[in-house]
Design a protein around this motif. Structure first.
Motif, PDB file in Angstrom:
ATOM      1  N   THR A   1       0.842  -1.192   0.000  1.00 21.96           N
ATOM      2  CA  THR A   1       0.000   0.000   0.000  1.00 21.96           C
ATOM      3  C   THR A   1       0.880   1.246   0.000  1.00 21.96           C
ATOM      4  N   ALA A   2       0.235   2.412  -0.191  1.00 21.94           N
ATOM      5  CA  ALA A   2       0.990   3.662  -0.237  1.00 21.94           C
ATOM      6  C   ALA A   2       0.091   4.849   0.084  1.00 21.94           C
ATOM      7  N   ALA A   3       0.758   5.959   0.381  1.00 23.56           N
ATOM      8  CA  ALA A   3       0.070   7.233   0.601  1.00 23.56           C
ATOM      9  C   ALA A   3       0.439   8.178  -0.533  1.00 23.56           C
ATOM     10  N   HIS A   4      -0.571   8.855  -1.079  1.00 23.61           N
ATOM     11  CA  HIS A   4      -0.361   9.852  -2.127  1.00 23.61           C
ATOM     12  C   HIS A   4      -1.265  11.028  -1.803  1.00 23.61           C
ATOM     13  N   ARG A   5      -0.839  12.224  -2.177  1.00 23.31           N
ATOM     14  CA  ARG A   5      -1.601  13.425  -1.815  1.00 23.31           C
ATOM     15  C   ARG A   5      -2.953  13.525  -2.488  1.00 23.31           C
ATOM     16  N   SER A   6      -3.077  13.082  -3.748  1.00 22.43           N
ATOM     17  CA  SER A   6      -4.314  13.371  -4.469  1.00 22.43           C
ATOM     18  C   SER A   6      -4.972  12.195  -5.193  1.00 22.43           C
ATOM     19  N   LEU A   7      -4.277  11.104  -5.426  1.00 22.89           N
ATOM     20  CA  LEU A   7      -4.896   9.987  -6.133  1.00 22.89           C
ATOM     21  C   LEU A   7      -6.030   9.392  -5.306  1.00 22.89           C
ATOM     22  N   PRO A   8      -7.105   8.945  -5.966  1.00 24.90           N
ATOM     23  CA  PRO A   8      -8.232   8.356  -5.227  1.00 24.90           C
ATOM     24  C   PRO A   8      -7.824   7.084  -4.484  1.00 24.90           C
ATOM     25  N   PHE A   9      -8.450   6.869  -3.332  1.00 24.65           N
ATOM     26  CA  PHE A   9      -8.214   5.634  -2.590  1.00 24.65           C
ATOM     27  C   PHE A   9      -8.575   4.448  -3.481  1.00 24.65           C
ATOM     28  N   GLY A  10      -7.769   3.418  -3.417  1.00 28.78           N
ATOM     29  CA  GLY A  10      -7.997   2.233  -4.235  1.00 28.78           C
ATOM     30  C   GLY A  10      -7.248   2.248  -5.555  1.00 28.78           C
ATOM     31  N   SER A  11      -6.691   3.395  -5.931  1.00 28.85           N
ATOM     32  CA  SER A  11      -5.921   3.472  -7.174  1.00 28.85           C
ATOM     33  C   SER A  11      -4.723   2.541  -7.090  1.00 28.85           C
ATOM     34  N   LEU A  12      -4.420   1.890  -8.215  1.00 28.64           N
ATOM     35  CA  LEU A  12      -3.238   1.040  -8.289  1.00 28.64           C
ATOM     36  C   LEU A  12      -2.147   1.803  -9.034  1.00 28.64           C
ATOM     37  N   VAL A  13      -0.965   1.858  -8.417  1.00 24.87           N
ATOM     38  CA  VAL A  13       0.145   2.633  -8.962  1.00 24.87           C
ATOM     39  C   VAL A  13       1.388   1.755  -9.020  1.00 24.87           C
ATOM     40  N   ARG A  14       2.050   1.748 -10.193  1.00 24.78           N
ATOM     41  CA  ARG A  14       3.337   1.074 -10.301  1.00 24.78           C
ATOM     42  C   ARG A  14       4.414   2.066  -9.882  1.00 24.78           C
ATOM     43  N   VAL A  15       5.185   1.683  -8.873  1.00 28.47           N
ATOM     44  CA  VAL A  15       6.281   2.510  -8.368  1.00 28.47           C
ATOM     45  C   VAL A  15       7.572   1.833  -8.811  1.00 28.47           C
ATOM     46  N   THR A  16       8.397   2.546  -9.595  1.00 32.33           N
ATOM     47  CA  THR A  16       9.639   1.986 -10.125  1.00 32.33           C
ATOM     48  C   THR A  16      10.827   2.762  -9.572  1.00 32.33           C
ATOM     49  N   ASN A  17      11.742   2.040  -8.933  1.00 29.37           N
ATOM     50  CA  ASN A  17      12.982   2.618  -8.430  1.00 29.37           C
ATOM     51  C   ASN A  17      13.862   2.878  -9.649  1.00 29.37           C
ATOM     52  N   THR A  18      14.199   4.147  -9.909  1.00 30.90           N
ATOM     53  CA  THR A  18      14.968   4.480 -11.105  1.00 30.90           C
ATOM     54  C   THR A  18      16.420   4.033 -10.998  1.00 30.90           C
ATOM     55  N   LEU A  19      16.903   3.782  -9.807  1.00 31.02           N
ATOM     56  CA  LEU A  19      18.290   3.359  -9.627  1.00 31.02           C
ATOM     57  C   LEU A  19      18.509   1.917 -10.067  1.00 31.02           C
ATOM     58  N   ASN A  20      17.577   1.027  -9.724  1.00 38.67           N
ATOM     59  CA  ASN A  20      17.782  -0.390 -10.035  1.00 38.67           C
ATOM     60  C   ASN A  20      16.723  -0.969 -10.982  1.00 38.67           C
ATOM     61  N   GLY A  21      15.686  -0.209 -11.319  1.00 38.20           N
ATOM     62  CA  GLY A  21      14.658  -0.677 -12.244  1.00 38.20           C
ATOM     63  C   GLY A  21      13.600  -1.570 -11.619  1.00 38.20           C
ATOM     64  N   ASP A  22      13.717  -1.888 -10.329  1.00 40.81           N
ATOM     65  CA  ASP A  22      12.720  -2.730  -9.663  1.00 40.81           C
ATOM     66  C   ASP A  22      11.416  -1.956  -9.504  1.00 40.81           C
ATOM     67  N   SER A  23      10.297  -2.668  -9.661  1.00 44.31           N
ATOM     68  CA  SER A  23       9.002  -1.995  -9.510  1.00 44.31           C
ATOM     69  C   SER A  23       8.052  -2.853  -8.697  1.00 44.31           C
ATOM     70  N   VAL A  24       7.037  -2.183  -8.157  1.00 42.88           N
ATOM     71  CA  VAL A  24       6.006  -2.839  -7.367  1.00 42.88           C
ATOM     72  C   VAL A  24       4.698  -2.090  -7.612  1.00 42.88           C
ATOM     73  N   VAL A  25       3.600  -2.825  -7.586  1.00 41.88           N
ATOM     74  CA  VAL A  25       2.285  -2.199  -7.710  1.00 41.88           C
ATOM     75  C   VAL A  25       1.702  -2.060  -6.314  1.00 41.88           C
ATOM     76  N   VAL A  26       1.317  -0.830  -5.967  1.00 44.28           N
ATOM     77  CA  VAL A  26       0.748  -0.547  -4.649  1.00 44.28           C
ATOM     78  C   VAL A  26      -0.662  -0.006  -4.811  1.00 44.28           C
ATOM     79  N   ARG A  27      -1.436  -0.140  -3.740  1.00 46.29           N
ATOM     80  CA  ARG A  27      -2.801   0.399  -3.695  1.00 46.29           C
ATOM     81  C   ARG A  27      -2.782   1.622  -2.781  1.00 46.29           C
ATOM     82  N   ILE A  28      -3.335   2.727  -3.258  1.00 49.04           N
ATOM     83  CA  ILE A  28      -3.380   3.957  -2.464  1.00 49.04           C
ATOM     84  C   ILE A  28      -4.460   3.819  -1.401  1.00 49.04           C
ATOM     85  N   ASN A  29      -4.056   3.976  -0.121  1.00 48.13           N
ATOM     86  CA  ASN A  29      -5.030   3.878   0.971  1.00 48.13           C
ATOM     87  C   ASN A  29      -4.828   4.967   2.026  1.00 48.13           C
TER      88      ASN A  29
END
Length: 138
Positions: A71-99
């Protein structure tokens, strides 16, 4: 004394890291995200993560924070939104749900859970430069 300290320090660091280990509890996101889901780049910036000390506290969406959830916190995205977060240093990514809402630190764009931080390799540094993409299954 110096030799004793040099021998003891790696053991303490290992014990400290082991104490912070978080097991990903239940991952309903893996069942939701499909390979053909459309992604919309929504920018990026610096990310940080919630520590385990916040476990059990209520999030802005009303659910209890679980460091083992993706899960994750974001200032404006609606709760329940799915966001892919990609670390630009190593290219690893994860999909989180905004809650939750946040982060409230200047210069940060998203706060992820401890489990998500581990997935993208930012759990040791505490922060990472990331790219964000909003997923939609239209």
């Amino acid at each position: 004394m110096r030799a004793f300290t040099a021998m003891l320090l790696p053991l303490l660091l290992t014990a400290s890291a082991a104490a912070q280990e978080v097991e990903i509890t239940d991952n309903p996101i893996a069942e939701i995200v499909q390979p053909d889901d459309a992604e919309t780049e929504i920018g990026g910036g610096m990310a940080s993560y919630y520590g385990n000390e916040l476990a059990g506290n209520r999030t802005a969406s009303g659910e209890r924070f679980d460091p083992g959830q993706l899960t994750a916190a974001h200032r404006s995205l609606p709760f329940g939104s799915l966001v892919r977060v990609t670390n630009t240093l190593n290219g690893d990514s994860v999909v989180v749900r905004i809650n939750d809402r946040g982060p409230f630190t200047h210069g940060r764009v998203i706060d992820v859970s401890t489990a998500a931080a581990r997935e993208i390799g930012m759990h040791r540094s505490g922060t990472a430069r990331v790219k964000l993409a909003l997923l939609s299954n239209d």
